[in-house]
Design an enzyme around this catalytic site. Structure first.
Site, PDB file in Angstrom:
ATOM      1  N   HIS A 122       0.733  -1.191   0.153  1.00 46.59           N
ATOM      2  CA  HIS A 122      -0.139   0.144  -0.017  1.00 46.59           C
ATOM      3  C   HIS A 122       0.971   1.264  -0.138  1.00 46.59           C
ATOM      4  O   HIS A 122       2.084   1.151   0.506  1.00 46.59           O
ATOM      5  CB  HIS A 122      -0.766   0.086   1.268  1.00 46.59           C
ATOM      6  CG  HIS A 122      -1.907   0.868   1.407  1.00 46.59           C
ATOM      7  ND1 HIS A 122      -1.609   2.036   1.758  1.00 46.59           N
ATOM      8  CD2 HIS A 122      -3.233   0.898   1.052  1.00 46.59           C
ATOM      9  CE1 HIS A 122      -3.046   2.867   1.798  1.00 46.59           C
ATOM     10  NE2 HIS A 122      -3.634   2.192   1.497  1.00 46.59           N
ATOM     11  N   ASP A 199       2.710  -4.962   8.219  1.00 44.61           N
ATOM     12  CA  ASP A 199       1.477  -4.001   7.749  1.00 44.61           C
ATOM     13  C   ASP A 199       0.429  -5.004   8.040  1.00 44.61           C
ATOM     14  O   ASP A 199       0.230  -5.665   7.070  1.00 44.61           O
ATOM     15  CB  ASP A 199       1.563  -3.189   6.523  1.00 44.61           C
ATOM     16  CG  ASP A 199       0.274  -2.557   6.063  1.00 44.61           C
ATOM     17  OD1 ASP A 199      -0.801  -2.814   6.713  1.00 44.61           O
ATOM     18  OD2 ASP A 199       0.314  -1.906   5.021  1.00 44.61           O
ATOM     19  N   GLN A 202      -4.972  -5.309   6.457  1.00 47.54           N
ATOM     20  CA  GLN A 202      -5.895  -6.391   5.916  1.00 47.54           C
ATOM     21  C   GLN A 202      -5.825  -7.769   6.465  1.00 47.54           C
ATOM     22  O   GLN A 202      -6.560  -8.723   5.841  1.00 47.54           O
ATOM     23  CB  GLN A 202      -5.623  -6.551   4.364  1.00 47.54           C
ATOM     24  CG  GLN A 202      -5.692  -5.023   3.709  1.00 47.54           C
ATOM     25  CD  GLN A 202      -7.106  -4.551   3.778  1.00 47.54           C
ATOM     26  OE1 GLN A 202      -7.971  -5.271   3.999  1.00 47.54           O
ATOM     27  NE2 GLN A 202      -7.369  -3.327   3.251  1.00 47.54           N
ATOM     28  N   LYS A 225     -10.971  -0.794   9.791  1.00 48.55           N
ATOM     29  CA  LYS A 225     -11.326  -2.026   9.302  1.00 48.55           C
ATOM     30  C   LYS A 225     -11.595  -3.369   9.753  1.00 48.55           C
ATOM     31  O   LYS A 225     -11.659  -4.504   9.447  1.00 48.55           O
ATOM     32  CB  LYS A 225      -9.864  -2.373   8.179  1.00 48.55           C
ATOM     33  CG  LYS A 225      -9.505  -1.199   7.219  1.00 48.55           C
ATOM     34  CD  LYS A 225      -8.423  -1.600   6.435  1.00 48.55           C
ATOM     35  CE  LYS A 225      -7.571  -0.367   5.937  1.00 48.55           C
ATOM     36  NZ  LYS A 225      -8.270  -0.156   4.683  1.00 48.55           N
ATOM     37  N   CYS A 362      -4.815   2.264  -3.929  1.00 53.25           N
ATOM     38  CA  CYS A 362      -3.625   3.049  -3.202  1.00 53.25           C
ATOM     39  C   CYS A 362      -2.509   1.854  -3.312  1.00 53.25           C
ATOM     40  O   CYS A 362      -1.561   1.902  -2.518  1.00 53.25           O
ATOM     41  CB  CYS A 362      -3.600   3.082  -1.623  1.00 53.25           C
ATOM     42  SG  CYS A 362      -5.106   4.466  -1.321  1.00 53.25           S
TER      43      CYS A 362
HETATM   44  N1  PMP Z   1      -1.745  -0.924   4.551  1.00 48.68           N
HETATM   45  C1  PMP Z   1      -2.912  -1.743   3.596  1.00 48.68           C
HETATM   46  C2  PMP Z   1      -2.596  -2.867   3.400  1.00 48.68           C
HETATM   47  C3  PMP Z   1      -4.255  -1.122   3.547  1.00 48.68           C
HETATM   48  O1  PMP Z   1      -5.006  -1.826   2.955  1.00 48.68           O
HETATM   49  C4  PMP Z   1      -4.586   0.224   4.149  1.00 48.68           C
HETATM   50  C5  PMP Z   1      -5.796   0.802   4.034  1.00 48.68           C
HETATM   51  N2  PMP Z   1      -6.480   0.907   2.726  1.00 48.68           N
HETATM   52  C6  PMP Z   1      -3.531   0.843   4.789  1.00 48.68           C
HETATM   53  C7  PMP Z   1      -2.321   0.322   4.895  1.00 48.68           C
HETATM   54  C8  PMP Z   1      -3.771   2.325   5.300  1.00 48.68           C
HETATM   55  O2  PMP Z   1      -4.533   2.320   6.431  1.00 48.68           O
HETATM   56  P1  PMP Z   1      -5.187   3.481   6.961  1.00 48.68           P
HETATM   57  O3  PMP Z   1      -5.791   4.344   5.717  1.00 48.68           O
HETATM   58  O4  PMP Z   1      -6.325   2.895   7.975  1.00 48.68           O
HETATM   59  O5  PMP Z   1      -4.166   4.318   7.660  1.00 48.68           O
END
Ligand code: PMP
Length: 404
Positions: A122, A199, A202, A225, A362
């Site tokens: 991401h 990270d 997910q 999430k 993203c």
């Molecule tokens: N890492 C991953 C794998 C994600 O899916 C996301 C959110 N789409 C993020 C980081 C960032 O999370 P947040 O926007 O809640 O800070």
């Protein structure tokens, strides 16, 4: 066994009607809906106990402080951390990774060192490191993935050298739903004494994570999430690193003693929690964890696996191009219809009251790998059903007749 009808009653938003049709919410990887108990926890906090924490001796401040710290203990237990001082509350995964990028790089990384990320990250696990390259002249190395969307973990050893200071990888890809063999990554990195940040944005919504079993050095995730509110997240870090890292932000709460000449810092975890924290949402995060625990990860995994398998098979039969082959798909399926822009699919499905995600998620480096502008992503949570998948596939067939 999951009683999905009972669970759905906890999420009134699922009764929303759009164009006279029931909402089908398949955008859970972006954010999940919130159960009543989480909404009530926020309401209770603001109606009954709002006060700033850690500072005052009065009743409300004491109650808010103890509930906030209980939430920290709940998170510790939830991810199996050794000490609650290793749990830092942040705004979300993004802030958790930015915290490590800033503090770790400034504390441990020198010019000409390197860190390793992967091709399926991401943006929040790419850009914070790039920003830090303005501060320290280090290199970012990228672990590639293959055309099936699998990380080429066998290439990790050759990327590591004596100047490698950190490996930072996603547990589950948000763009592909691929679960990475993070255990193997940690084993390889630790053999060379290199710490690993995972990270988990997910991952934690879908399966149980134990940071001590994984032996990862940092683990980041977002509350929103995970059926909890937006604006609250977690960074787990091993004490041996956190103790030696300089603070990320300065301000109230993170200090021990301040003079104009010199400031000494508070102990963990407060050293990394400058300013007034998001108390209400932290308490609501505890409720979300209770909610998940009551259902049980075993049940969640089993049920979501079934949904994913069911949907993937139907999508394949419908001729969709599916990205990311994986022995264990988690949470999401990314697909395209041949020669159709994902925005068109998403916009038309919205007419059928079906919420999916379209675009690059993203994760532009994933899209670059497949040479596509984006995908359609359906992602599931415990309140979704096979009936919803049937309706989605039926609607997709109708979308196809409109587009071809
Ligand atoms: N890492 C991953 C794998 C994600 O899916 C996301 C959110 N789409 C993020 C980081 C960032 O999370 P947040 O926007 O809640 O800070």
């Amino acid at each position: 066994m999951i009683d999905v009808e009972k669970i759905r009653k906890d999420f009134p938003i699922l009764n929303t009607k759009i164009n006279n049709r029931n909402l089908i919410y398949f955008d859970n990887a972006a954010t999940t809906q919130k159960p009543l108990c989480v909404v009530k926890a926020i309401e209770d906090y603001y109606l009954k106990e709002n006060a700033n924490i850690h500072r005052a001796v009065h009743f409300l401040a004491q109650k808010a402080t103890s509930d906030y710290e209980d939430a920290r203990e709940k998170v510790r237990e939830f991810i199996g951390a050794k000490e609650k001082q290793e749990i830092i509350f942040t705004r979300g995964t993004t802030e958790s990774i930015n915290l490590v990028a800033n503090s770790f790089i400034k504390s441990f990384v020198k010019s000409k060192d390197n860190i390793i990320i992967s091709q399926m990250e991401h943006h929040s696990n790419i850009v914070p490191w790039q920003l830090m390259q303005n501060v320290v002249d280090f290199q970012i190395r990228v672990l590639p993935m293959n055309d099936e969307g699998e990380l080429q973990i066998d290439k990790l050893t050759s990327l590591i050298d004596s100047k490698t200071k950190l490996v930072s990888l996603t547990h589950v890809s948000n763009a592909l739903g691929v679960r990475n063999d993070i255990e193997k990554v940690i084993e390889i990195a630790h053999k060379k004494n290199i710490p690993v940040l995972v990270d988990g944005a997910q991952a934690v919504p879908h399966f149980s994570v134990n940071v001590q079993d994984l032996d990862c050095d940092f683990y980041a995730f977002s509350g929103h999430k995970l059926y909890a509110p937006m604006g609250i997240g977690v960074l787990y870090g091993k004490r041996e690193f956190l103790d030696r890292m300089i603070p990320y932000q300065g301000g109230g709460e993170m200090i021990e003693h301040v003079t104009f000449e010199k400031t000494t810092f508070n102990e963990l975890p407060y050293k990394f929690e400058a300013g007034t924290p998001n108390v209400g949402d932290t308490i609501a995060l505890k409720e979300a964890i209770n909610y998940i625990n009551n259902i049980g990860y075993k049940n969640i995994e089993e049920y979501e696996d079934e949904l994913l398998g069911y949907c993937e098979e139907k999508l394949r039969k419908s001729g969709a191009i599916i990205y990311g082959k994986t022995p264990k798909r988690v949470g999401a399926i990314s697909f395209n219809l041949e020669n159709v822009h994902p925005f068109d699919v998403g916009t038309l499905l919205d007419q059928f009251s079906i919420a999916i995600r379209t675009g690059h998620h993203c994760a532009q480096t994933v899209m670059q790998h497949f040479n596509i502008v984006g995908t359609n992503r359906v992602s599931f949570a415990i309140y979704n059903t096979k009936d919803e998948i049937d309706l989605f596939i039926e609607s997709l067939e109708r979308v196809k007749t409109m587009l071809y």
